[in-house]
Design an enzyme around this catalytic site. Structure first.
Site, PDB file in Angstrom:
ATOM      1  CB  ILE A  22    -169.604  10.366  -8.430  1.00 50.20           C
ATOM      2  CG1 ILE A  22    -170.394  11.663  -8.686  1.00 50.20           C
ATOM      3  CG2 ILE A  22    -168.114  10.585  -8.709  1.00 50.20           C
ATOM      4  CD1 ILE A  22    -170.105  12.795  -7.696  1.00 50.20           C
ATOM      5  CG  ASP A  67    -170.216   0.536   6.648  1.00 48.18           C
ATOM      6  OD1 ASP A  67    -169.609   1.625   6.540  1.00 48.18           O
ATOM      7  OD2 ASP A  67    -171.219   0.397   7.356  1.00 48.18           O
ATOM      8  CG  ASN A  94    -167.596   7.914  -5.067  1.00 45.09           C
ATOM      9  OD1 ASN A  94    -167.830   9.036  -5.510  1.00 45.09           O
ATOM     10  ND2 ASN A  94    -168.557   6.998  -4.905  1.00 45.09           N
ATOM     11  CE1 TYR A 162    -171.357  15.686   1.363  1.00 42.79           C
ATOM     12  CE2 TYR A 162    -170.931  17.942   0.684  1.00 42.79           C
ATOM     13  CZ  TYR A 162    -170.985  16.587   0.389  1.00 42.79           C
ATOM     14  OH  TYR A 162    -170.644  16.149  -0.871  1.00 42.79           O
ATOM     15  CE  LYS A 166    -167.735  14.927   0.561  1.00 40.33           C
ATOM     16  NZ  LYS A 166    -167.187  13.682  -0.017  1.00 40.33           N
TER      17      LYS A 166
HETATM   18  P1  NAI Z   1    -174.788   8.644  -4.160  1.00 41.40           P
HETATM   19  O1  NAI Z   1    -175.625   8.793  -2.950  1.00 41.40           O
HETATM   20  O2  NAI Z   1    -175.435   8.562  -5.494  1.00 41.40           O
HETATM   21  O3  NAI Z   1    -173.838   7.363  -4.008  1.00 41.40           O
HETATM   22  C1  NAI Z   1    -173.088   7.162  -2.852  1.00 41.40           C
HETATM   23  C2  NAI Z   1    -172.755   5.687  -2.721  1.00 41.40           C
HETATM   24  O4  NAI Z   1    -171.976   5.549  -1.521  1.00 41.40           O
HETATM   25  C3  NAI Z   1    -173.984   4.800  -2.567  1.00 41.40           C
HETATM   26  O5  NAI Z   1    -173.896   3.696  -3.436  1.00 41.40           O
HETATM   27  C4  NAI Z   1    -173.945   4.373  -1.106  1.00 41.40           C
HETATM   28  O6  NAI Z   1    -174.475   3.071  -0.884  1.00 41.40           O
HETATM   29  C5  NAI Z   1    -172.461   4.413  -0.825  1.00 41.40           C
HETATM   30  N1  NAI Z   1    -172.180   4.568   0.607  1.00 41.40           N
HETATM   31  C6  NAI Z   1    -172.774   5.401   1.487  1.00 41.40           C
HETATM   32  N2  NAI Z   1    -172.259   5.193   2.726  1.00 41.40           N
HETATM   33  C7  NAI Z   1    -171.334   4.220   2.583  1.00 41.40           C
HETATM   34  C8  NAI Z   1    -170.479   3.565   3.492  1.00 41.40           C
HETATM   35  N3  NAI Z   1    -170.493   3.831   4.820  1.00 41.40           N
HETATM   36  N4  NAI Z   1    -169.634   2.622   3.028  1.00 41.40           N
HETATM   37  C9  NAI Z   1    -169.622   2.310   1.716  1.00 41.40           C
HETATM   38  N5  NAI Z   1    -170.443   2.853   0.808  1.00 41.40           N
HETATM   39  C10 NAI Z   1    -171.280   3.812   1.257  1.00 41.40           C
HETATM   40  O7  NAI Z   1    -173.738   9.842  -4.074  1.00 41.40           O
HETATM   41  P2  NAI Z   1    -172.917  10.617  -5.198  1.00 41.40           P
HETATM   42  O8  NAI Z   1    -173.625  11.863  -5.477  1.00 41.40           O
HETATM   43  O9  NAI Z   1    -172.514   9.716  -6.286  1.00 41.40           O
HETATM   44  O10 NAI Z   1    -171.637  11.022  -4.317  1.00 41.40           O
HETATM   45  C11 NAI Z   1    -170.406  10.344  -4.396  1.00 41.40           C
HETATM   46  C12 NAI Z   1    -169.367  11.210  -3.706  1.00 41.40           C
HETATM   47  O11 NAI Z   1    -169.313  12.482  -4.338  1.00 41.40           O
HETATM   48  C13 NAI Z   1    -169.649  11.490  -2.235  1.00 41.40           C
HETATM   49  O12 NAI Z   1    -168.450  11.492  -1.498  1.00 41.40           O
HETATM   50  C14 NAI Z   1    -170.244  12.886  -2.271  1.00 41.40           C
HETATM   51  O13 NAI Z   1    -170.071  13.565  -1.047  1.00 41.40           O
HETATM   52  C15 NAI Z   1    -169.410  13.506  -3.368  1.00 41.40           C
HETATM   53  N6  NAI Z   1    -170.019  14.678  -3.960  1.00 41.40           N
HETATM   54  C16 NAI Z   1    -171.268  14.613  -4.536  1.00 41.40           C
HETATM   55  C17 NAI Z   1    -171.827  15.731  -5.075  1.00 41.40           C
HETATM   56  C18 NAI Z   1    -173.184  15.726  -5.679  1.00 41.40           C
HETATM   57  O14 NAI Z   1    -173.724  16.827  -5.925  1.00 41.40           O
HETATM   58  N7  NAI Z   1    -173.784  14.581  -5.952  1.00 41.40           N
HETATM   59  C19 NAI Z   1    -171.121  17.030  -5.063  1.00 41.40           C
HETATM   60  C20 NAI Z   1    -169.820  16.979  -4.484  1.00 41.40           C
HETATM   61  C21 NAI Z   1    -169.303  15.843  -3.950  1.00 41.40           C
END
Ligand code: NAI
Length: 257
Positions: A22, A67, A94, A162, A166
């Site tokens: 995202i 981070d 994000n 989680y 949220k």
């Molecule tokens: P993803 O796992 O594809 O990407 C997450 C990114 O955040 C990765 O590039 C990772 O390296 C980075 N990250 C993780 N911990 C970090 C930290 N401590 N500092 C900096 N960067 C860090 O996840 P996705 O699915 O794109 O999720 C993005 C956001 O959307 C998250 O907050 C997630 O909770 C939220 N979300 C996702 C959903 C889904 O179904 N994929 C549904 C609802 C919310």
């Protein structure tokens, strides 16, 4: 007039966790709208690749390793970005993680704290550092990526860590909106349903889980990253100028049932 409100020309946007998923789609959306976008992520190599990819498409992008769990690191990244770009107009919080399938009664301290540290503490550190500078300038927009998990309890996977993190992001959003609304800084959240990313791809090997996820959604499917990025673009832009403290569900109707 109306389409112009979505334009971000001349604005600087910072996105956390932007190396993939995202966050990366949001970087492209905001860059396409004309913003200079600083992608940040804890993982440097994927971050560099993501930035190079957008640069190759002709967008105005930069990157900074960050981070979000380190408040000192967040402030240092803020200062470095301001040094290069002058100021930051848009912040998209994000970065987030999920560690699911842990029943509450057996969840360890470590697994609880790890999720809350990234998903809640990280959002607050970023809001505080970037928001303070926005307040000094009297303008700025912040979009926090929450989740439908802040409204409902997901099933079948147990993930109290989680879900609670949220819900807290949503109320942090409202709290900051109330404190900062009269001072030119808007704070909103998007609350996505299940989106096809690295975070959720394990469900494709688990038909039972997939049946729960898609079947629990009136639209009968998972979402795509661009469908969340376009909501974030709206919330980041002047098209949403009267909105602050809003939690915008983009959930395919999931919470209707
Ligand atoms: P993803 O796992 O594809 O990407 C997450 C990114 O955040 C990765 O590039 C990772 O390296 C980075 N990250 C993780 N911990 C970090 C930290 N401590 N500092 C900096 N960067 C860090 O996840 P996705 O699915 O794109 O999720 C993005 C956001 O959307 C998250 O907050 C997630 O909770 C939220 N979300 C996702 C959903 C889904 O179904 N994929 C549904 C609802 C919310």
């Amino acid at each position: 007039m109306y389409l112009d409100k979505f334009k971000l020309t001349g604005r600087v946007a910072v996105i956390t966790g932007a190396a993939q998923g995202i966050g990366l789609a949001t970087a492209e959306a905001l860059a396409e709208a004309g913003a200079t976008v600083v992608l940040t992520d804890m993982n440097l190599e994927p971050l560099k690749r993501a930035t190079e990819g957008l640069c190759g498409k002709g967008y105005n992008v930069d990157h900074e390793q960050l981070d979000v769990t380190s408040s000192a690191g967040v402030q240092a990244a803020h200062d470095a970005i301001v040094k290069r770009h002058g100021s930051v107009d848009i912040l998209v919080n994000n970065a987030g993680i999920a560690i699911s399938n842990h029943p509450a009664e057996t969840m360890t301290d470590e697994i609880w704290i790890k999720v809350v540290d990234v998903n809640l503490n990280g959002v607050f550190w970023c809001c505080r550092s970037f928001g303070t500078a926005m307040l000094e300038r009297g303008s700025g927009t912040i979009v926090n990526v929450g989740s439908m998990s802040g409204f409902i309890v997901n099933r079948p996977q147990e993930q109290a860590n989680y879900n609670a993190s949220k819900a807290a992001v949503h109320h942090l959003t409202r709290s900051l909106a109330a404190e900062w609304g009269a001072r030119g800084v808007r704070v909103n959240s998007v609350a996505p349903t299940y989106i096809e990313t690295e975070m959720t791809k394990y469900v494709y090997d688990d038909p039972e889980m997939y049946r729960h996820w898609a079947g629990g959604t009136p639209m009968n499917r998972l979402g795509r990253t661009d469908e969340i990025a376009s909501v974030i673009l709206f919330l980041a832009s002047d098209a949403s100028s009267l909105m602050t403290g809003s939690i915008v569900l983009a959930d395919g109707g999931y919470v209707c049932w």
